[in-house]
Design an enzyme around this catalytic site. Sequence first.
Site, mmCIF file in Angstrom:
data_model
loop_
_atom_site.group_PDB
_atom_site.id
_atom_site.type_symbol
_atom_site.label_atom_id
_atom_site.label_comp_id
_atom_site.label_asym_id
_atom_site.label_seq_id
_atom_site.Cartn_x
_atom_site.Cartn_y
_atom_site.Cartn_z
ATOM 1 N N ASP A 493 -3.632 -21.446 32.809
ATOM 2 C CA ASP A 493 -3.325 -20.322 31.951
ATOM 3 C C ASP A 493 -4.291 -19.200 32.367
ATOM 4 O O ASP A 493 -5.363 -19.487 32.884
ATOM 5 C CB ASP A 493 -3.555 -20.743 30.488
ATOM 6 C CG ASP A 493 -3.483 -19.560 29.559
ATOM 7 O OD1 ASP A 493 -2.469 -18.856 29.616
ATOM 8 O OD2 ASP A 493 -4.441 -19.346 28.791
ATOM 9 N N ARG A 530 -15.473 2.638 14.226
ATOM 10 C CA ARG A 530 -14.811 2.000 13.079
ATOM 11 C C ARG A 530 -13.479 1.370 13.449
ATOM 12 O O ARG A 530 -12.759 0.893 12.599
ATOM 13 C CB ARG A 530 -14.652 3.025 11.957
ATOM 14 C CG ARG A 530 -16.047 3.507 11.553
ATOM 15 C CD ARG A 530 -16.261 3.916 10.142
ATOM 16 N NE ARG A 530 -15.246 4.737 9.507
ATOM 17 C CZ ARG A 530 -15.453 5.990 9.090
ATOM 18 N NH1 ARG A 530 -16.612 6.566 9.312
ATOM 19 N NH2 ARG A 530 -14.519 6.623 8.453
ATOM 20 N N SER A 531 -13.155 1.397 14.733
ATOM 21 C CA SER A 531 -11.892 0.776 15.158
ATOM 22 C C SER A 531 -12.119 -0.730 15.370
ATOM 23 O O SER A 531 -13.209 -1.153 15.732
ATOM 24 C CB SER A 531 -11.414 1.420 16.452
ATOM 25 O OG SER A 531 -10.416 0.616 17.039
ATOM 26 N N VAL A 575 -10.559 9.418 22.130
ATOM 27 C CA VAL A 575 -10.655 8.347 23.124
ATOM 28 C C VAL A 575 -9.326 7.615 23.137
ATOM 29 O O VAL A 575 -8.902 7.074 22.109
ATOM 30 C CB VAL A 575 -11.794 7.362 22.767
ATOM 31 C CG1 VAL A 575 -11.883 6.250 23.816
ATOM 32 C CG2 VAL A 575 -13.123 8.078 22.642
ATOM 33 N N ASP A 694 -5.696 -23.270 26.816
ATOM 34 C CA ASP A 694 -6.331 -23.259 25.510
ATOM 35 C C ASP A 694 -5.749 -24.392 24.655
ATOM 36 O O ASP A 694 -4.541 -24.551 24.596
ATOM 37 C CB ASP A 694 -6.040 -21.876 24.902
ATOM 38 C CG ASP A 694 -6.522 -21.739 23.495
ATOM 39 O OD1 ASP A 694 -7.463 -20.976 23.298
ATOM 40 O OD2 ASP A 694 -5.967 -22.393 22.601
ATOM 41 N N ASP A 698 -1.950 -23.250 23.882
ATOM 42 C CA ASP A 698 -1.159 -23.843 24.949
ATOM 43 C C ASP A 698 -0.866 -25.312 24.686
ATOM 44 O O ASP A 698 -0.549 -26.060 25.608
ATOM 45 C CB ASP A 698 -1.886 -23.709 26.298
ATOM 46 C CG ASP A 698 -2.058 -22.266 26.721
ATOM 47 O OD1 ASP A 698 -1.102 -21.502 26.513
ATOM 48 O OD2 ASP A 698 -3.124 -21.906 27.228
#
Lengths: 852, 59
Positions: A493, A530-531, A575, A694, A698
């Site tokens: 993966d 703050r994102s 941005v 994973d 997966d």
Amino acid sequence: MREEVYRVIGMHCATCTVTIQRSLARLGVDAEVSLASDEARVRYDPSRVRPRDIVEAIRKAGYDIYREELIAIVRNLNSYDDERVLIQALEGVEGVIEVYASHMDRSVRVVYNPLQISQEGVIEAIRSLGYEISEVKYEAEVEDIGQKIASEELRKLRIYTYITLPLSLVLAIYYMAGSLGYSPPLWGLGLLRDLAIGVPLSTIVLAIGSLRFLKPAIRSFINLSPGMDALVILGTYSAYIFSIASSLGLVSGEPFYEASAVVMSFIILGRYLEAKLKARTGEAVKKLAELQARSARVVRDGEEIEVPIDKVRVGDLVVVKPGERIPVDGVVKEGRAYVDESMMTGEPTPVEKSSGDAVFAGTMLLRGSIKIYTTRVGKDTTLGQIIKLVRIAQNSKPRIQRIVDRVAGLFTWVVIAIAIATFTYWHLIAGAPLGLAFMFAAAVLVVACPCALGLATPSAIVIGFGKGAEAGVLIRSAEVVDKIPRIRTIVFDKTGTLTIGRPRVAKVVSLVERVSGDEILVLAAIAEKRSEHPIAGAIIDAASEKGFAIRDPDSFENILGQGVIAWIDGRTIAVGNEKLMKGIDADLGPDARRAAEEIMDMGYTAVYVAVDGKVVGVIGVGDEVRPEAPEVIRYLRERGYRVVMLTGDKETTARAVASRLGIDEVVAEASPEDKVDVIDRIRREGLGVAMVGDGINDAASLSKADLGIAMGGGTDIAREAGDVILVKNDLRGVIDLFRLVSAIRNKIYQNLFWAFIYNLVLIPIAAGTLYNMSIYLRPELAGLAMAMSSISVTLSAQTLRRWKPIISRGAMERKIEGAVQAMVTTDSLALQGGERSAHPHRSYGPHTRPSH
Amino acid sequence: MAIDPVCGMDVDPAKAVHKTVYKGKVYYFCSSMCKAEFEKNPEHYLKHGPQGMPGHHRH
């Protein structure tokens, strides 16, 4: 024909019943599956199909069978032969699905179908075979009890050795001196001499030996599956009885009391040394178990009190101080501390933990002090699950061992037959004196050693899997040892497996002369502060790693699919992607375009930074290839494996990563279902497929593959799919897995080879085939050889303990390799695609943590 | 309160999910439909004011 009812888990429609019936039909099992009752009524031939095959088929079809398990600690589970008897007999009991027995910790784990047999039924079945159950456990907490019994056994064997060895040596010297003409005291007295010296001494030695060997020998004969103990008893008793008969003048020939005594004491000595070695075999698991704290300090009614670990409950507040191991899994409630998590993650630098961070049992608190809200205790902790998993795997058997078991079961009968034939030939055909014929027969019985055969595989598995666990390579079952040589293709993966799984800043370009790259980064970080988008996280991390404090913007707008705009000190910082730049009427200009194209050619996502409507810089952000990934791919390709990359990501991004890693086969834009199909297709080409991915996301393709390797990082190990779990988040675990399994296989074959050669060479010699060349084995020597062969197999398996994983190589070395890091783009080329990465709970470090 | 430039509804900027930037100004929408409509022809809505729900135009 046997008929059984199973409870099926996970059926929800009529096609489910058909799927199950069809997959069982392929096994030759008639099944009636009822959706209404969730039951499957199966009819099968137990000589051709084993219940575990039925369960396996149903699980492969995507369903599960309700099973229960119990662990019995069996006091007199002393040897490999007992293991074999128990497994064979119990697997034949209706309702029993799987049996694992280990004489190392004296545990028998029985997985059974509660619809067919009750727990009492299982216990009764074990008892009826002549075994004493000292305790029944429902969880794998066998360590302590098993160890107690083992050390008791060791003590007993030591005492037996100290008594029998001197006595039999005295006996041997006395008779040897006599027969060489030295005339020791009483020698000339004949019968009286034997009654005074030979009989009492050999009787004491034999009686002590019988304490240890007689009961198991009788039990194995009753179960029609005689083993080592039976041969020892037959050999020594026949020599003993012959000697008494000859002393009394009932048969002709010289008595050889010393033979039965010496054989017995040598074999006791052998068992003693073997037990001592065996104590070291389980060391790896013991080491892991020692990481578990015995007590914890909890807050009860506002006071800190120390309580035993089994009294700690979920929800308790646990206080941990420097130098202590964290006793539970939990979340930090208060305080701040540096924790060494290397045993769990392989990361050698201590991790700072503060309120809200997860902590794990067994990790070491180095500095600071924290209060932990307990979420898991004891066996439910990640460490507890690892220990349980390793222990179960260590007791499982690869295919080769099942064959050896069958051989060993017949072996004893064959040896008894050879002994009888030897006696018959020498006495009746060759006309040898009775004494000589007896001696040969006894030597055959004593020299034969099914034990070495029996020890060859399990000792290598136990030590090897333990070594794996130490290196963070958890092997779930011995079948992995069978599967690995068949693997030809390895499918990886991408996100989170070949790559780290979250974006990082790869490149910062300033387009304005008086503004540095660092300033661009800080401006972007302020705007993104703050994102919660992964790209925002990457930019903030990069800025704080460089040591910049990041101010809060005065106000902030997050525009989905475009980026962010923030206002600070009267300036506007935008941005985001090209669309955002267009929205603020910022002209990209040729410089910005060139920089962005360069970044995208390298496979990164280009993020523009604009101040007051003017583009000042471009930042390249991408998912980093794991520093160790190129090494792993190179290793596999050099060994002729076909390497495939499988990803849900876009073709272009996937190709960029693949070409950096030297992978030329890429399947991109694959949904989880597509992934399963791809695995299936490669399997149908007849190539063994291993899938590395994973353990949660997966899971379906991992279980479809012949060998599923789950990349750790998950904390609920028991729930993760995969035959192998790489606990330390390091892809080189794949290399270590292949290396370790080949070391284990080599050791198994080497052990088996010597064990077979030993028996093939020594049994004929013991039978007197080389007697006319004056080469033969006195029973004493036969006993010594037998003891040595068991010890040498155990000793040879110990050499596996020297196996070294490459994961343990120093962190510095890795950092240097990592300096030439390839960087690639994240899952989504769109800047603010909305979808989060696979690691939503990433922290931005203490400086930037959003206040709650 | 901001006004959806397409349909004319009141939108709370603090809660709005559908936003876009045009000429450096952030616009808020009640739905992705209004936003898509605006992005097709922003000048039209800015000049003529809200036109009602997209898809309900008189032609």
